[in-house]
Design a protein around this motif. Structure first.
Motif: not given
Length: 234
Positions: A95-100, A102-105, A151-152, A187-189
């Motif tokens: 979902l993150l890679e698809s842009g659905l 926001e952020g990254a793992l 992370y974001a 980040v921020d748990s």
């Protein structure tokens, strides 16, 4: 209860697809459809789940290749219409890679694979996925990942908080957010977030692996129950 159809996407390397199918289909009126990654047909699904696993062997980085599977064009269009999409672990990464979302793992803080139960706090219980939980409730959910360190940018984090998009965080058993309880270093748990419209949820913990007491916890079952009851009443 009205009939509800839940589509479970199967990528090469998915390994939680049938666990997810079992959990979702255990509710009266719920039917599951297994959707192969090369398909363009969501088969009338009312909700889509991207399950955990190691799609395409996590080559390049987790979720980066699965994002280009033909089925994801349909999932992105499905989500854009306001329909529910749930991404679990590797599904969150997709979902993150698809842009659905926001952020990254990234890789876990200690660069080790984590496989254990963890306390997970419900921050927002006003989404279609969390209505059966209480705000502030601490769940016992398993994690199994090597790249779960969310992370974001600060700007993105501020926006997520402003729009109540942080849904789950890692805490200790008492619900306290501490560095020691945040084993992957997010980040921020942060353990799970939604998009701004709240119809797309991604989380690293596995609710399908905590869907009945025999598995060690039944706390994940209410996530499926929340979504199914929402769809049945829509």
């Amino acid at each position: 209860m009205a009939d509800v159809t839940i589509g479970v996407v199967v990528f090469p390397g998915s390994n939680c697809d049938h666990d997810t199918e079992y959990a979702a289909a255990s509710f009266p009126g719920a039917t599951t459809r297994m959707l192969w990654h090369n398909e363009h047909d969501l088969q009338g699904s009312d909700m889509i789940v991207l399950p955990g696993g190691f799609s395409y062997g996590d080559y390049l980085r987790a979720g980066s290749i699965a994002r280009f599977s033909p089925i994801m064009r349909e999932v992105i269009a499905f989500a854009a219409k306001g329909n529910p999409v749930l991404g679990i672990c590797n599904g969150f990464q997709v979902l993150l890679e698809s842009g659905l979302l926001e952020g990254a793992l990234t890789r876990n803080r200690e660069k080790k694979f984590l496989c254990r139960f963890m306390p997970v706090k419900v921050v927002n219980n006003k989404t279609l996925f969390t209505s059966q939980y209480k705000a502030g409730e601490v769940l016992n959910l398993p994690v199994a990942h090597g790249e779960g360190n969310y992370y974001a940018s600060q700007e993105t984090l501020d926006s997520l908080k402003e729009h109540d998009q942080v849904v789950f965080t890692y805490t200790d058993a008492a619900g306290n957010q501490t560095d020691a309880a945040n084993l992957n270093g997010s980040v921020d748990s942060i353990a799970g977030i939604t998009n701004r419209s709240k119809n797309v949820l991604g989380l690293m913990p596995h609710p399908e692996r905590a869907s009945e007491a025999l598995l060690g916890s039944g706390d994940g079952r209410r996530m499926f129950q929340s979504a199914i009851e929402y769809l049945a009443g829509r």
